[in-house]
Design a protein around this motif. Structure first.
Motif, PDB file in Angstrom:
ATOM      1  N   ALA A   1       0.830  -1.208   0.000  1.00  0.00           N
ATOM      2  CA  ALA A   1       0.000   0.000   0.000  1.00  0.00           C
ATOM      3  C   ALA A   1       0.864   1.256   0.000  1.00  0.00           C
ATOM      4  CB  ALA A   1      -0.921  -0.006   1.221  1.00  0.00           C
ATOM      5  N   ALA A   2       1.957   1.203   0.797  1.00  0.00           N
ATOM      6  CA  ALA A   2       2.844   2.366   0.842  1.00  0.00           C
ATOM      7  C   ALA A   2       3.493   2.601  -0.507  1.00  0.00           C
ATOM      8  CB  ALA A   2       3.912   2.152   1.911  1.00  0.00           C
ATOM      9  N   SER A   3       3.889   1.506  -1.175  1.00  0.00           N
ATOM     10  CA  SER A   3       4.509   1.631  -2.484  1.00  0.00           C
ATOM     11  C   SER A   3       3.540   2.245  -3.487  1.00  0.00           C
ATOM     12  CB  SER A   3       4.964   0.251  -2.972  1.00  0.00           C
ATOM     13  OG  SER A   3       5.471   0.327  -4.277  1.00  0.00           O
ATOM     14  N   ASP A   4       2.295   1.784  -3.462  1.00  0.00           N
ATOM     15  CA  ASP A   4       1.277   2.329  -4.364  1.00  0.00           C
ATOM     16  C   ASP A   4       1.040   3.806  -4.072  1.00  0.00           C
ATOM     17  OD1 ASP A   4       1.023  -0.070  -5.600  1.00  0.00           O
ATOM     18  OD2 ASP A   4      -0.787  -0.692  -4.513  1.00  0.00           O
ATOM     19  N   ALA A   5       0.988   4.152  -2.784  1.00  0.00           N
ATOM     20  CA  ALA A   5       0.764   5.549  -2.413  1.00  0.00           C
ATOM     21  C   ALA A   5       1.926   6.429  -2.862  1.00  0.00           C
ATOM     22  CB  ALA A   5       0.573   5.660  -0.900  1.00  0.00           C
ATOM     23  N   ASP A   6       3.158   5.916  -2.718  1.00  0.00           N
ATOM     24  CA  ASP A   6       4.330   6.673  -3.163  1.00  0.00           C
ATOM     25  C   ASP A   6       4.296   6.894  -4.668  1.00  0.00           C
ATOM     26  OD1 ASP A   6       5.240   6.759  -0.589  1.00  0.00           O
ATOM     27  OD2 ASP A   6       6.690   5.133  -0.814  1.00  0.00           O
ATOM     28  N   ARG A   7       3.929   5.847  -5.403  1.00  0.00           N
ATOM     29  CA  ARG A   7       3.879   5.971  -6.857  1.00  0.00           C
ATOM     30  C   ARG A   7       2.812   6.963  -7.277  1.00  0.00           C
ATOM     31  NH1 ARG A   7       2.877   1.101  -7.856  1.00  0.00           N
ATOM     32  NH2 ARG A   7       5.034   0.427  -7.837  1.00  0.00           N
ATOM     33  N   ASP A   8       1.670   6.916  -6.610  1.00  0.00           N
ATOM     34  CA  ASP A   8       0.586   7.844  -6.946  1.00  0.00           C
ATOM     35  C   ASP A   8       1.006   9.289  -6.676  1.00  0.00           C
ATOM     36  OD1 ASP A   8      -2.367   7.979  -7.697  1.00  0.00           O
ATOM     37  OD2 ASP A   8      -2.368   9.120  -5.822  1.00  0.00           O
ATOM     38  N   GLU A   9       1.693   9.505  -5.565  1.00  0.00           N
ATOM     39  CA  GLU A   9       2.155  10.854  -5.237  1.00  0.00           C
ATOM     40  C   GLU A   9       3.216  11.322  -6.230  1.00  0.00           C
ATOM     41  OE1 GLU A   9       2.870  14.527  -3.446  1.00  0.00           O
ATOM     42  OE2 GLU A   9       1.147  13.158  -3.449  1.00  0.00           O
ATOM     43  N   MET A  10       4.081  10.423  -6.635  1.00  0.00           N
ATOM     44  CA  MET A  10       5.103  10.761  -7.611  1.00  0.00           C
ATOM     45  C   MET A  10       4.462  11.168  -8.946  1.00  0.00           C
ATOM     46  SD  MET A  10       8.009   8.266  -9.238  1.00  0.00           S
ATOM     47  CE  MET A  10       6.749   7.356 -10.139  1.00  0.00           C
ATOM     48  N   GLU A  11       3.444  10.431  -9.355  1.00  0.00           N
ATOM     49  CA  GLU A  11       2.755  10.752 -10.606  1.00  0.00           C
ATOM     50  C   GLU A  11       2.017  12.082 -10.500  1.00  0.00           C
ATOM     51  OE1 GLU A  11       0.562   7.152 -10.781  1.00  0.00           O
ATOM     52  OE2 GLU A  11       2.041   6.110 -12.030  1.00  0.00           O
ATOM     53  N   ARG A  12       1.432  12.336  -9.341  1.00  0.00           N
ATOM     54  CA  ARG A  12       0.731  13.610  -9.148  1.00  0.00           C
ATOM     55  C   ARG A  12       1.708  14.774  -9.250  1.00  0.00           C
ATOM     56  NH1 ARG A  12       0.234  17.529  -6.017  1.00  0.00           N
ATOM     57  NH2 ARG A  12       1.769  16.692  -4.551  1.00  0.00           N
ATOM     58  N   ARG A  13       2.885  14.630  -8.633  1.00  0.00           N
ATOM     59  CA  ARG A  13       3.865  15.715  -8.664  1.00  0.00           C
ATOM     60  C   ARG A  13       4.414  15.937 -10.074  1.00  0.00           C
ATOM     61  NH1 ARG A  13       8.307  14.576  -6.241  1.00  0.00           N
ATOM     62  NH2 ARG A  13       7.913  12.526  -5.363  1.00  0.00           N
ATOM     63  N   LEU A  14       4.612  14.848 -10.800  1.00  0.00           N
ATOM     64  CA  LEU A  14       5.104  14.984 -12.174  1.00  0.00           C
ATOM     65  C   LEU A  14       4.104  15.730 -13.043  1.00  0.00           C
ATOM     66  CD1 LEU A  14       6.983  14.442 -14.523  1.00  0.00           C
ATOM     67  CD2 LEU A  14       6.014  12.133 -14.705  1.00  0.00           C
ATOM     68  N   VAL A  15       2.833  15.377 -12.925  1.00  0.00           N
ATOM     69  CA  VAL A  15       1.793  16.060 -13.702  1.00  0.00           C
ATOM     70  C   VAL A  15       1.720  17.535 -13.328  1.00  0.00           C
ATOM     71  CG1 VAL A  15      -0.721  16.240 -13.998  1.00  0.00           C
ATOM     72  CG2 VAL A  15       0.415  14.025 -14.214  1.00  0.00           C
ATOM     73  N   ALA A  16       1.842  17.825 -12.042  1.00  0.00           N
ATOM     74  CA  ALA A  16       1.810  19.227 -11.600  1.00  0.00           C
ATOM     75  C   ALA A  16       2.967  20.017 -12.199  1.00  0.00           C
ATOM     76  CB  ALA A  16       1.849  19.294 -10.072  1.00  0.00           C
ATOM     77  N   LYS A  17       4.150  19.417 -12.273  1.00  0.00           N
ATOM     78  CA  LYS A  17       5.303  20.091 -12.865  1.00  0.00           C
ATOM     79  C   LYS A  17       5.089  20.335 -14.353  1.00  0.00           C
ATOM     80  CE  LYS A  17       8.978  18.568  -9.733  1.00  0.00           C
ATOM     81  NZ  LYS A  17      10.265  17.820  -9.636  1.00  0.00           N
ATOM     82  N   LEU A  18       4.564  19.335 -15.048  1.00  0.00           N
ATOM     83  CA  LEU A  18       4.311  19.495 -16.476  1.00  0.00           C
ATOM     84  C   LEU A  18       3.290  20.595 -16.724  1.00  0.00           C
ATOM     85  CD1 LEU A  18       4.146  15.743 -17.563  1.00  0.00           C
ATOM     86  CD2 LEU A  18       6.005  17.346 -17.966  1.00  0.00           C
ATOM     87  N   GLN A  19       2.259  20.637 -15.895  1.00  0.00           N
ATOM     88  CA  GLN A  19       1.225  21.663 -16.038  1.00  0.00           C
ATOM     89  C   GLN A  19       1.809  23.051 -15.784  1.00  0.00           C
ATOM     90  OE1 GLN A  19      -1.553  21.749 -17.288  1.00  0.00           O
ATOM     91  NE2 GLN A  19      -3.058  23.004 -16.224  1.00  0.00           N
ATOM     92  N   ALA A  20       2.633  23.167 -14.761  1.00  0.00           N
ATOM     93  CA  ALA A  20       3.238  24.463 -14.437  1.00  0.00           C
ATOM     94  C   ALA A  20       4.162  24.940 -15.541  1.00  0.00           C
ATOM     95  CB  ALA A  20       4.011  24.362 -13.119  1.00  0.00           C
TER      96      ALA A  20
END
Length: 367
Positions: A243-262
């Motif tokens: 679960a922690a691994s999945d949560a880390d991956r989800d957060e990593m993907e969220r941050r990447l998308v935010a950077k691309l959007q910015a």
């Protein structure tokens, strides 16, 4: 046309009458011969300072009309040229990988922003070449680590000249828990610390443990209890770690998308490529960000018995309805067959505006 035909008779410095004759000839053969002739001229007498805009435009126009073999030679010849037109080098960097590889590996013209664009817009093979680039800047290395793509991370870990920060190395070591290919290059990496080596010792194989012991004088007896506990946890199949691994991956993907959007680099084409690269989490976060819907709403659409809501979400961000059926097939393969096949194929009705698609999505999802 063969390469030999256009490389010779103008392989030496071309005479002005030859250039004028080729410039007046509108045929494809003459266009390509003119391109190689101008390149030979620049090779023999490299332009001092910045290339003139007119000459740069000539290069770019001719290169766009050139055949594949010509573009490949052009990439090889310009890979080390510090006078090359920046627009042309960027076009070649996004060409098919055999053409792009020389400039991605060596061109001094490519800047960090250009390389970040390649990471977003080009194929996985292009991304690997960027990760291998000598003296890669820290911000590009961080972007590669943010993406979390195993093949690109492995290429970066093998690049001894890349400017990887202490935090970047730490994150690569964390990735090595799930990506076995990272472990060998990391144990030899000059920026690996003793503390990180002790962490890696707990999940690498016998051969790499010996390598770590030889390099860092790790106390195997001190680490033995931690290793035994890790083995017991693995055999028990602890779901907390998963679960922690999945949560880390989800957060990593969220941050990447935010950077691309910015950075203004998040577009509909990126969402399509995310699915093709089997990165469904990036697609979900990207679609939510571009559309203004919540991630929960997008996940609801992905799990719906009908593909209608997902179509409207895709249409709201500019994904063409002609592309949607193939995209839907790939999403179902990654998402246990969902969304389901109930309902009619609304994408066959005709064009729909982004605003109308957004309203239809909310009608279907919000209740």
């Amino acid at each position: 046309m063969t390469v030999a035909q256009f490389r010779s008779p103008l392989a030496s410095t071309p005479a002005l009458p030859d250039l004028l004759a080729l410039a007046r000839n509108p045929s494809t053969d003459a266009r390509q011969r003119l391109l190689m002739a101008v390149l030979s001229l620049c090779d023999s007498k490299p332009p001092s300072g910045e290339l003139s805009p007119i000459l740069g435009e000539i290069f770019l126009t001719l290169a766009r009309q050139a055949e594949r073999d010509v573009r490949k030679i052009l990439s090889e010849r310009l890979a080390h040229a510090d006078w090359a037109p920046a627009a042309l080098i960027n076009v070649l960097a996004l060409d098919e990988i055999e053409i792009a590889r020389p400039v991605l590996a060596s061109s001094p013209i490519l800047q960090d922003e250009d390389l970040l664009r390649v990471l977003v817009e080009a194929t996985l093979e292009h991304q690997i070449e960027v990760a291998r680039r000598p003296n890669l800047a820290g911000r590009v290395a961080d972007a590669i680590i943010d993406r979390g793509e195993p093949a690109t991370l492995t290429a970066l870990a093998s690049n001894r000249t890349a400017e990887i920060s202490a935090d970047g190395i730490r994150r690569l070591v964390e990735h090595s828990r799930r990506i076995a290919a990272l472990r060998s290059p990391l144990t030899r990496h000059p920026r690996l610390t003793e503390q990180l080596a002790e962490q890696m010792y707990q999940w690498v194989g016998v051969a790499l443990r010996q390598s770590i012991v030889a390099r860092f004088q790790v106390d195997e007896h001190k680490l033995a209890p931690a290793i035994e506990q890790a083995v017991r946890d693995t055999h028990r199949g602890t779901f907390v770690a998963i679960a922690a691994s999945d949560a880390d991956r989800d957060e990593m993907e969220r941050r990447l998308v935010a950077k691309l959007q910015a950075a203004g680099q998040l577009r509909a084409g990126y969402l399509i490529r995310s699915v093709r690269e089997r990165r469904l989490g990036l697609f979900i976060h990207g679609l939510a960000t571009l559309s203004g819907f919540t991630v929960a709403q997008i996940r609801d659409a992905m799990a719906a018995p009908s593909p209608e809501a997902l179509f409207y979400a895709c249409a709201a961000v500019g994904i063409d309805r002609a592309v949607y059926p193939a995209l839907l097939t790939e999403i179902r393969l990654l998402n246990d067959g969902f969304p389901g096949s109930e309902g009619e194929r609304v994408w066959l009705r005709g064009e729909i505006s982004a605003m109308s698609a957004s309203r239809c999505f909310r009608v279907l999802i919000e209740p």
